[in-house]
Scaffold this motif. Structure first.
Motif, PDB file in Angstrom:
ATOM      1  N   HIS A 137      -1.028   4.054  11.915  1.00  0.00           N
ATOM      2  CA  HIS A 137      -0.891   2.760  11.247  1.00  0.00           C
ATOM      3  C   HIS A 137       0.473   2.587  10.606  1.00  0.00           C
ATOM      4  O   HIS A 137       0.680   1.679   9.814  1.00  0.00           O
ATOM      5  CB  HIS A 137      -2.012   2.567  10.210  1.00  0.00           C
ATOM      6  CG  HIS A 137      -3.274   2.041  10.806  1.00  0.00           C
ATOM      7  ND1 HIS A 137      -4.157   1.230  10.118  1.00  0.00           N
ATOM      8  CD2 HIS A 137      -3.804   2.209  12.045  1.00  0.00           C
ATOM      9  CE1 HIS A 137      -5.191   0.928  10.904  1.00  0.00           C
ATOM     10  NE2 HIS A 137      -5.001   1.520  12.072  1.00  0.00           N
ATOM     11  N   THR A 242      -1.180   1.624   4.167  1.00  0.00           N
ATOM     12  CA  THR A 242      -0.755   0.884   5.351  1.00  0.00           C
ATOM     13  C   THR A 242      -1.956   0.556   6.234  1.00  0.00           C
ATOM     14  O   THR A 242      -2.846   1.383   6.427  1.00  0.00           O
ATOM     15  CB  THR A 242       0.265   1.683   6.179  1.00  0.00           C
ATOM     16  OG1 THR A 242      -0.291   2.955   6.526  1.00  0.00           O
ATOM     17  CG2 THR A 242       1.540   1.904   5.402  1.00  0.00           C
ATOM     18  N   ILE A 243      -1.963  -0.660   6.760  1.00  0.00           N
ATOM     19  CA  ILE A 243      -2.998  -1.121   7.684  1.00  0.00           C
ATOM     20  C   ILE A 243      -2.298  -1.822   8.837  1.00  0.00           C
ATOM     21  O   ILE A 243      -1.576  -2.804   8.632  1.00  0.00           O
ATOM     22  CB  ILE A 243      -3.985  -2.091   7.006  1.00  0.00           C
ATOM     23  CG1 ILE A 243      -4.640  -1.424   5.778  1.00  0.00           C
ATOM     24  CG2 ILE A 243      -5.046  -2.563   7.995  1.00  0.00           C
ATOM     25  CD1 ILE A 243      -5.530  -2.358   4.979  1.00  0.00           C
ATOM     26  N   ALA A 245      -1.572  -4.240  11.834  1.00  0.00           N
ATOM     27  CA  ALA A 245      -2.053  -5.579  12.156  1.00  0.00           C
ATOM     28  C   ALA A 245      -2.797  -5.617  13.481  1.00  0.00           C
ATOM     29  O   ALA A 245      -3.677  -6.456  13.680  1.00  0.00           O
ATOM     30  CB  ALA A 245      -0.884  -6.558  12.178  1.00  0.00           C
ATOM     31  N   GLY A 248      -6.286  -3.299  12.347  1.00  0.00           N
ATOM     32  CA  GLY A 248      -7.087  -3.727  11.213  1.00  0.00           C
ATOM     33  C   GLY A 248      -7.664  -2.544  10.456  1.00  0.00           C
ATOM     34  O   GLY A 248      -7.445  -1.385  10.808  1.00  0.00           O
ATOM     35  N   LEU A 271       0.677  -4.479   5.419  1.00  0.00           N
ATOM     36  CA  LEU A 271       0.273  -4.729   6.802  1.00  0.00           C
ATOM     37  C   LEU A 271       1.472  -4.407   7.695  1.00  0.00           C
ATOM     38  O   LEU A 271       2.533  -5.014   7.562  1.00  0.00           O
ATOM     39  CB  LEU A 271      -0.156  -6.177   6.995  1.00  0.00           C
ATOM     40  CG  LEU A 271      -1.394  -6.635   6.221  1.00  0.00           C
ATOM     41  CD1 LEU A 271      -1.705  -8.088   6.513  1.00  0.00           C
ATOM     42  CD2 LEU A 271      -2.585  -5.763   6.559  1.00  0.00           C
ATOM     43  N   THR A 274       3.406  -6.086  12.506  1.00  0.00           N
ATOM     44  CA  THR A 274       3.154  -7.516  12.690  1.00  0.00           C
ATOM     45  C   THR A 274       3.819  -8.052  13.949  1.00  0.00           C
ATOM     46  O   THR A 274       3.438  -9.119  14.446  1.00  0.00           O
ATOM     47  CB  THR A 274       3.660  -8.315  11.468  1.00  0.00           C
ATOM     48  OG1 THR A 274       5.062  -8.065  11.276  1.00  0.00           O
ATOM     49  CG2 THR A 274       2.900  -7.904  10.211  1.00  0.00           C
ATOM     50  N   VAL A 285      -6.623 -10.541  10.406  1.00  0.00           N
ATOM     51  CA  VAL A 285      -6.570  -9.231   9.756  1.00  0.00           C
ATOM     52  C   VAL A 285      -6.309  -9.392   8.263  1.00  0.00           C
ATOM     53  O   VAL A 285      -6.882  -8.661   7.435  1.00  0.00           O
ATOM     54  CB  VAL A 285      -5.484  -8.351  10.403  1.00  0.00           C
ATOM     55  CG1 VAL A 285      -5.275  -7.064   9.600  1.00  0.00           C
ATOM     56  CG2 VAL A 285      -5.854  -8.013  11.828  1.00  0.00           C
ATOM     57  N   THR A 286      -5.468 -10.336   7.901  1.00  0.00           N
ATOM     58  CA  THR A 286      -5.203 -10.584   6.485  1.00  0.00           C
ATOM     59  C   THR A 286      -6.485 -10.935   5.744  1.00  0.00           C
ATOM     60  O   THR A 286      -6.756 -10.426   4.650  1.00  0.00           O
ATOM     61  CB  THR A 286      -4.165 -11.701   6.313  1.00  0.00           C
ATOM     62  OG1 THR A 286      -2.935 -11.322   6.956  1.00  0.00           O
ATOM     63  CG2 THR A 286      -3.901 -11.973   4.842  1.00  0.00           C
ATOM     64  N   VAL A 289      -8.611  -7.838   5.335  1.00  0.00           N
ATOM     65  CA  VAL A 289      -8.104  -6.975   4.263  1.00  0.00           C
ATOM     66  C   VAL A 289      -8.464  -7.545   2.896  1.00  0.00           C
ATOM     67  O   VAL A 289      -8.880  -6.809   1.983  1.00  0.00           O
ATOM     68  CB  VAL A 289      -6.571  -6.800   4.400  1.00  0.00           C
ATOM     69  CG1 VAL A 289      -5.988  -6.134   3.154  1.00  0.00           C
ATOM     70  CG2 VAL A 289      -6.242  -5.992   5.643  1.00  0.00           C
ATOM     71  N   ARG A 324       3.343  -8.211   4.377  1.00  0.00           N
ATOM     72  CA  ARG A 324       3.391  -8.109   5.838  1.00  0.00           C
ATOM     73  C   ARG A 324       4.737  -7.526   6.262  1.00  0.00           C
ATOM     74  O   ARG A 324       5.789  -7.976   5.807  1.00  0.00           O
ATOM     75  CB  ARG A 324       3.209  -9.485   6.478  1.00  0.00           C
ATOM     76  CG  ARG A 324       1.869 -10.155   6.174  1.00  0.00           C
ATOM     77  CD  ARG A 324       1.845 -11.548   6.789  1.00  0.00           C
ATOM     78  NE  ARG A 324       0.542 -12.191   6.656  1.00  0.00           N
ATOM     79  CZ  ARG A 324       0.235 -13.383   7.155  1.00  0.00           C
ATOM     80  NH1 ARG A 324       1.175 -14.067   7.829  1.00  0.00           N
ATOM     81  NH2 ARG A 324      -0.964 -13.891   7.002  1.00  0.00           N
TER      82      ARG A 324
END
Length: 539
Positions: A137, A242-243, A245, A248, A271, A274, A285-286, A289, A324
Motif C-alpha cells: 500500500h 497508508t491505504i 486507492a 482500499g 491515500l 491515486t 475509496v475515500t 475510509v 490523497r
C-alpha cells in the motif's frame, strides 16, 4: 579533473604539509586504526590539523600518501567515515561536510571537512512518525519519496531507499523496521540524495533546524509483530496509515488502525497510488475510509477540502486528517511537507532518562551499541547508566561512551530521539531487546507480573485462564499467561486480567500501553498495577 571537482583538486594541490591543515588517507579501518594506541595518536594528529587550520581541517580519503587518486569501495569509504568520526570525537572536533566523487575504477574518493568543537546541540524540534498499512500500500515508497524529493517510477524505486536487506529488495517487501529522516530549514525541505549513505543522513541532521523521523513498519501479515513493535516500542508523536486507492481498506488496514488508535496516537491517513484509479474509484475509496474512521469513533478531515492549517490545528486522538497522494505524479507530497513542517512536537517527557532497547550491534574498536528511542529525560556522553534487567533480574553498570543519531555524532539526546549509544562495561551478546537503560542512581524493580485493563480486538472464541499470547510492551516481546477476572473475555470485551511473563522479568510501570496477539487473536491493554519480583501472587 572536471570543474565540479574543484574542492578535491584544491585539497590535493595544497598537499600534506608539516603544520598544515590537510591530511591524505587512502582508507581508515576499525581494525587497524582504532586498536593498540593508534586511535590516540591519530586523534592527536587530527587535533593538530584542526588547530593548524584555525579550527578547520581537510581530510582527503581515497588517495595515496602523495595525493594520487586511488579510489576505494563504497563500503570502505563508509567505514572510513565512521572511523574518522570517532577520531574527531576523541579530538573534540566533528565532521562538518563530506563530498565524494567516483573514480575511473568505480571507486570513491572524498573530501571531509572537520571543524573544532563537539557536534551540534539536539534541542531543536524533532517529530517522530510511525507508519503502518497493508503490504504493497505504498508506505516505504511514500517515505522514500518524502525524504529524497524523488518521484517513484511506478515500480517501487523510492522504496528501495528503505529496503536495505538483500532479501527485502529481492522480494519487494520490508521485513524489519526501517528508519528515515528528513528536515526543514527556514520552512524549506532538507532532503537526501541517498538515505543509504551515512553522510547524506548526517547532513540532514546538521543542516535542518527541524527534523522529521519515520519509523516505517511492515505490512505483510507474517511480520505483523514487527509492526506492533514499531508502533508500541517507539516514542512516537504521530501515526501515518497508508491505504492504496486501487485496493482500499483491508483487514490488515483495520488491524493497524486499531493499534494506532488504541495507543491514543494522533493519526494521519494517506491515500496512496491515486494515479492508478479514476476519480469515481477515488471517491468511492475515500467514502469507505471515512466510514471506517467513523465506525471507530473518529472524525475524518479531508485536507483537500479543509486545508493544511485545519489539519494541523485539529489532528488529535479523535480527528484524523486524510490526504490523497501519488509518489509517481507527486500529488499530495507538498501537502505532506507542509503538514510535517508545522506539526507541533508532542509534549516532551522531562523525567528520568529511560531508553528501551530495540536492537543492539557491535562495532570493532567501539564495542557494544544499544539502539532505541529515548522515552524520557536526557542522556549525555559519559553518563553512568544501568542496563537490564538481566535474566536473573539484576542490572549491569555501564557507561555511555558516545551517542549517535542518524549516523551523526551528538553530545546529548533528549526524549523522542532515535539513537545508538556505545556502551562501556558490557558485551553486545549480553544485550537483549526489551532491556532498558537508566541512570546509575535509579532503583528499578523488575516485574514478572502485572495487572491490566484489556480490550479484545479480535478472537475466534473466548479468552480464558491460561491464555498465552505474546505481549508487546515498549520494545518487550514476550510470551505471557493471562488470568482474566471472571475467568473469560469475549471478542469486543473490555475487562481486567493478571498478566505474567513466562520466562523472565522486565521493567514495567503503571500506565504503559501494550498490544497482545496469538494467531488471529489481537488486543490492546493498559498496565494498571505491577507486582515486583518477590511479590508474585503465584509464587
Amino acid at each position: 579533473m572536471s570543474a565540479d571537482r574543484a574542492v578535491l583538486r584544491e585539497a590535493i594541490e595544497h598537499g600534506e604539509r608539516e603544520g598544515g591543515s590537510v591530511e591524505f588517507k587512502e582508507r581508515l579501518t576499525r581494525a587497524e586504526h582504532l586498536e593498540g594506541g593508534r586511535m590516540e595518536s591519530l586523534a592527536a594528529q587530527l587535533r593538530h590539523r584542526v588547530l593548524s587550520g584555525d579550527g578547520e581541517a581537510t581530510y582527503v580519503v581515497g588517495v595515496t600518501d602523495s595525493g594520487g587518486i586511488a579510489g576505494i569501495s563504497h563500503d570502505a569509504f563508509s567505514e572510513s567515515m565512521d572511523v574518522l568520526s570517532l577520531l574527531a570525537e576523541e579530538a573534540s572536533a566533528h565532521i562538518h561536510d563530506v563530498q565524494t566523487w567516483s573514480t575511473d575504477g568505480n571507486g570513491l574518493v572524498g573530501v571531509a571537512t572537520l571543524r573544532n568543537g563537539a557536534m551540534l546541540e539536539t534541542d531543536d524540534e524533532h517529530v517522530v512518525i510511525g507508519t503502518a498499512g497493508h503490504v504493497d500500500h505504498g508506505k516505504s515508497t511514500l517515505v522514500g519519496s518524502l525524504v529524497t524529493g524523488q518521484r517513484d517510477d511506478g515500480e517501487g524505486s523510492t522504496r528501495g531507499f528503505l529496503d536495505v536487506q538483500p532479501h527485502e529488495v529481492e522480494r519487494g517487501l520490508s521485513a524489519d523496521l526501517s528508519y528515515a529522516v528528513y528536515g526543514f530549514r527556514d520552512g524549506e525541505p532538507v532532503r537526501m540524495d541517498n538515505p543509504h549513505r551515512k553522510d547524506d543522513r548526517a547532513g540532514v541532521v546538521r543542516e535542518a533546524d527541524r527534523l522529521v523521523s519515520f519509523v516505517d513498519t511492515v505490512g505483510h501479515e507474517p511480520w505483523l509483530r514487527t509492526t506492533i513493535r514499531g508502533l508500541v516500542g517507539q516514542k512516537l508523536d504521530y501515526g501515518l496509515l497508508t491505504i492504496a486507492a486501487d485496493d482500499g481498506p483491508t483487514r490488515t488496514t483495520r488491524e493497524h488502525l486499531g493499534v494506532l488508535l488504541a495507543t491514543d496516537l494522533p493519526t494521519l491517513v494517506v491515500l496512496t497510488k491515486t494515479d492508478l484509479v479514476d476519480e469515481e474509484r477515488l471517491e468511492e475509496v475515500t467514502r469507505e475510509v471515512e466510514r471506517l474512521l467513523r465506525d471507530v469513533g473518529r472524525t475524518p478531515l479531508p485536507v483537500a477540502r479543509h486545508g493544511v492549517s485545519a489539519a494541523i490545528e485539529e489532528i488529535d486522538e479523535t480527528v484524523v486528517p486524510v490526504v490523497r497522494t501519488s509518489a509517481v505524479t507527486g500529488e499530495g507530497l507538498e501537502t505532506l511537507d507542509a503538514i510535517f513542517e508545522q506539526l507541533p512536537k508532542r509534549a516532551v517527557d522531562d523525567g528520568e532518562f529511560r531508553l528501551y532497547i530495540d536492537r543492539s550491534y557491535s562495532v570493532t574498536g567501539v564495542g557494544a551499541v544499544a539502539s532505541g528511542t529515548v522515552k524520557s529525560g536526557v542522556v549525555e556522553a559519559g553518563d553512568e547508566l544501568l542496563l537490564g534487567p538481566l535474566a536473573d533480574g539484576t542490572f549491569a553498570e555501564v557507561e555511555a561512551r558516545s551517542i549517535e543519531m542518524h549516523y551523526h555524532r551528538v553530545d546529548r539526546a533528549q526524549s523522542g530521539r532515535i539513537v545508538g549509544i556505545a556502551l562501556k562495561g558490557v558485551r553486545e551478546a549480553d544485550i537483549e531487546r526489551g532491556m532498558v537503560l537508566l541512570p546509575r542512581e535509579s532503583d528499578p524493580e523488575p516485574v514478572r507480573e502485572f495487572e491490566a485493563e484489556v480490550m479484545v480486538l479480535n478472537h475466534p472464541t473466548r479468552i480464558g485462564t491460561g491464555y498465552e499470547p505474546v505481549v508487546h510492551l515498549e520494545t518487550i516481546s514476550e510470551a505471557a499467561v493471562f488470568t482474566p477476572d471472571g475467568g473469560r473475555l469475549l471478542p469486543g470485551d473490555t475487562g481486567t486480567t493478571r498478566v505474567r511473563f513466562k520466562f523472565r522479568p522486565y521493567l514495567v510501570e503503571e500506565g504503559q500501553r501494550f498490544v497482545f496477539r496469538e494467531g488471529q487473536s489481537k488486543g490492546v491493554g493498559t498496565v494498571t498495577a505491577v507486582n515486583p519480583d518477590g511479590q508474585d501472587r503465584s509464587e
